[in-house]
Design a protein around this motif. Structure first.
Motif, PDB file in Angstrom:
ATOM      1  N   HIS A  19       0.841  -1.210   0.000  1.00 29.84           N
ATOM      2  CA  HIS A  19       0.000   0.000   0.000  1.00 29.84           C
ATOM      3  C   HIS A  19       0.872   1.254   0.000  1.00 29.84           C
ATOM      4  O   HIS A  19       0.368   2.365   0.074  1.00 29.84           O
ATOM      5  N   ILE A  20       2.186   1.049  -0.049  1.00 28.04           N
ATOM      6  CA  ILE A  20       3.126   2.177  -0.092  1.00 28.04           C
ATOM      7  C   ILE A  20       3.985   2.027  -1.352  1.00 28.04           C
ATOM      8  O   ILE A  20       4.713   1.037  -1.491  1.00 28.04           O
ATOM      9  N   ILE A  21       3.866   2.988  -2.251  1.00 28.32           N
ATOM     10  CA  ILE A  21       4.663   2.954  -3.493  1.00 28.32           C
ATOM     11  C   ILE A  21       5.691   4.080  -3.432  1.00 28.32           C
ATOM     12  O   ILE A  21       5.343   5.232  -3.136  1.00 28.32           O
ATOM     13  N   ILE A  22       6.931   3.734  -3.725  1.00 27.83           N
ATOM     14  CA  ILE A  22       8.007   4.735  -3.714  1.00 27.83           C
ATOM     15  C   ILE A  22       8.457   4.990  -5.146  1.00 27.83           C
ATOM     16  O   ILE A  22       8.741   4.042  -5.891  1.00 27.83           O
ATOM     17  N   LYS A  23       8.499   6.273  -5.513  1.00 32.24           N
ATOM     18  CA  LYS A  23       8.971   6.638  -6.855  1.00 32.24           C
ATOM     19  C   LYS A  23      10.484   6.830  -6.783  1.00 32.24           C
ATOM     20  O   LYS A  23      10.980   7.896  -6.399  1.00 32.24           O
ATOM     21  N   LEU A  37      14.150   7.398   6.117  1.00 34.67           N
ATOM     22  CA  LEU A  37      14.980   6.404   6.799  1.00 34.67           C
ATOM     23  C   LEU A  37      14.988   6.593   8.311  1.00 34.67           C
ATOM     24  O   LEU A  37      15.403   5.705   9.047  1.00 34.67           O
ATOM     25  N   PHE A  38      14.530   7.766   8.772  1.00 33.01           N
ATOM     26  CA  PHE A  38      14.641   8.075  10.202  1.00 33.01           C
ATOM     27  C   PHE A  38      13.308   8.267  10.916  1.00 33.01           C
ATOM     28  O   PHE A  38      13.257   8.185  12.133  1.00 33.01           O
ATOM     29  N   VAL A  39      12.247   8.577  10.178  1.00 33.79           N
ATOM     30  CA  VAL A  39      11.007   8.980  10.855  1.00 33.79           C
ATOM     31  C   VAL A  39      10.046   7.831  11.169  1.00 33.79           C
ATOM     32  O   VAL A  39       9.171   7.980  12.023  1.00 33.79           O
ATOM     33  N   CYS A  40      10.172   6.736  10.493  1.00 30.04           N
ATOM     34  CA  CYS A  40       9.183   5.659  10.663  1.00 30.04           C
ATOM     35  C   CYS A  40       9.304   5.037  12.066  1.00 30.04           C
ATOM     36  O   CYS A  40      10.371   4.538  12.438  1.00 30.04           O
ATOM     37  N   CYS A  64       0.527   5.141  10.332  1.00 28.48           N
ATOM     38  CA  CYS A  64       0.553   6.470  10.961  1.00 28.48           C
ATOM     39  C   CYS A  64       0.641   7.588   9.927  1.00 28.48           C
ATOM     40  O   CYS A  64       0.307   8.732  10.219  1.00 28.48           O
ATOM     41  N   GLY A  65       1.146   7.293   8.733  1.00 25.46           N
ATOM     42  CA  GLY A  65       1.253   8.299   7.672  1.00 25.46           C
ATOM     43  C   GLY A  65       2.468   9.211   7.784  1.00 25.46           C
ATOM     44  O   GLY A  65       2.640  10.117   6.966  1.00 25.46           O
ATOM     45  N   THR A  66       3.322   8.982   8.759  1.00 28.70           N
ATOM     46  CA  THR A  66       4.470   9.863   8.988  1.00 28.70           C
ATOM     47  C   THR A  66       5.408   9.926   7.786  1.00 28.70           C
ATOM     48  O   THR A  66       5.894  11.001   7.429  1.00 28.70           O
ATOM     49  N   CYS A  67       5.657   8.802   7.160  1.00 26.46           N
ATOM     50  CA  CYS A  67       6.604   8.778   6.037  1.00 26.46           C
ATOM     51  C   CYS A  67       6.104   9.657   4.892  1.00 26.46           C
ATOM     52  O   CYS A  67       6.880  10.393   4.270  1.00 26.46           O
ATOM     53  N   MET A  68       4.813   9.610   4.649  1.00 27.38           N
ATOM     54  CA  MET A  68       4.243  10.396   3.551  1.00 27.38           C
ATOM     55  C   MET A  68       4.392  11.891   3.832  1.00 27.38           C
ATOM     56  O   MET A  68       4.728  12.671   2.944  1.00 27.38           O
ATOM     57  N   VAL A  69       4.179  12.293   5.068  1.00 26.54           N
ATOM     58  CA  VAL A  69       4.309  13.701   5.454  1.00 26.54           C
ATOM     59  C   VAL A  69       5.778  14.131   5.401  1.00 26.54           C
ATOM     60  O   VAL A  69       6.109  15.227   4.952  1.00 26.54           O
ATOM     61  N   CYS A  71       8.171  12.995   3.548  1.00 26.73           N
ATOM     62  CA  CYS A  71       8.748  13.008   2.203  1.00 26.73           C
ATOM     63  C   CYS A  71       8.273  14.260   1.470  1.00 26.73           C
ATOM     64  O   CYS A  71       7.224  14.252   0.830  1.00 26.73           O
ATOM     65  N   LYS A  72       9.062  15.313   1.560  1.00 26.90           N
ATOM     66  CA  LYS A  72       8.690  16.602   0.967  1.00 26.90           C
ATOM     67  C   LYS A  72       8.760  16.568  -0.553  1.00 26.90           C
ATOM     68  O   LYS A  72       8.255  17.457  -1.235  1.00 26.90           O
ATOM     69  N   GLU A  73       9.420  15.551  -1.083  1.00 26.03           N
ATOM     70  CA  GLU A  73       9.562  15.450  -2.537  1.00 26.03           C
ATOM     71  C   GLU A  73       8.331  14.808  -3.190  1.00 26.03           C
ATOM     72  O   GLU A  73       8.249  14.740  -4.412  1.00 26.03           O
ATOM     73  N   GLY A  74       7.432  14.291  -2.395  1.00 30.18           N
ATOM     74  CA  GLY A  74       6.230  13.654  -2.939  1.00 30.18           C
ATOM     75  C   GLY A  74       6.517  12.332  -3.624  1.00 30.18           C
ATOM     76  O   GLY A  74       5.800  11.944  -4.555  1.00 30.18           O
ATOM     77  N   ALA A  75       7.534  11.639  -3.146  1.00 28.28           N
ATOM     78  CA  ALA A  75       7.912  10.373  -3.783  1.00 28.28           C
ATOM     79  C   ALA A  75       7.158   9.171  -3.228  1.00 28.28           C
ATOM     80  O   ALA A  75       7.293   8.063  -3.735  1.00 28.28           O
ATOM     81  N   ILE A  76       6.375   9.398  -2.158  1.00 28.78           N
ATOM     82  CA  ILE A  76       5.669   8.277  -1.532  1.00 28.78           C
ATOM     83  C   ILE A  76       4.181   8.372  -1.831  1.00 28.78           C
ATOM     84  O   ILE A  76       3.524   9.345  -1.490  1.00 28.78           O
TER      85      ILE A  76
END
Ligand code: SF4
Ligand code: SF4
Length: 92
Positions: A19-23, A37-40, A64-69, A71-76
């Motif tokens: 459910h998590i796609i990384i560009k 790499l540090f927030v999860c 929790c959605g933390t990784c998406m928030v 990632c300022k580059e919008g890669a997630i």
């Protein structure tokens, strides 16, 4: 009870599809600090040197959605796991 002990009691039902796609092309070109790499809180993100890719062990996701928030580059691309899949919290 410590937080890691509480988390260890949670149950996960894993889908085959993430459910998590990384560009990855964005990670390679635009991201130097790699905050994912540090927030999860589950420490699910890592860097695979061989593939030159960020990988996420989505099956242990706490939703929790933390990784998406972070990632300022919008890669997630992040959505909740489908229907019956995902985390089942035992202690709130
Ligand atoms: S923070 Fe976003 S852009 Fe940076 S490495 Fe992680 S997923 Fe890629
Ligand atoms: S949603 Fe939360 S637990 Fe899931 S991968 Fe992202 S930071 Fe980790």
């Amino acid at each position: 009870m410590r937080i890691d002990e509480k988390l260890a009691l949670d149950a996960f039902k894993s889908d085959k599809e993430s459910h998590i796609i990384i560009k990855h092309e964005i990670c390679r070109k635009q991201c130097t600090t790699k905050p994912c790499l540090f927030v999860c809180p589950g420490h699910l993100y890592s860097y695979n040197e061989e593939l030159d890719e960020i990988v996420v062990e989505f099956a242990g996701c706490l939703e929790c959605g933390t990784c998406m928030v972070a990632c300022k580059e919008g890669a997630i691309e992040w959505v909740y796991p489908k229907g019956e899949y995902g985390v089942q919290y035992r202690y709130g």
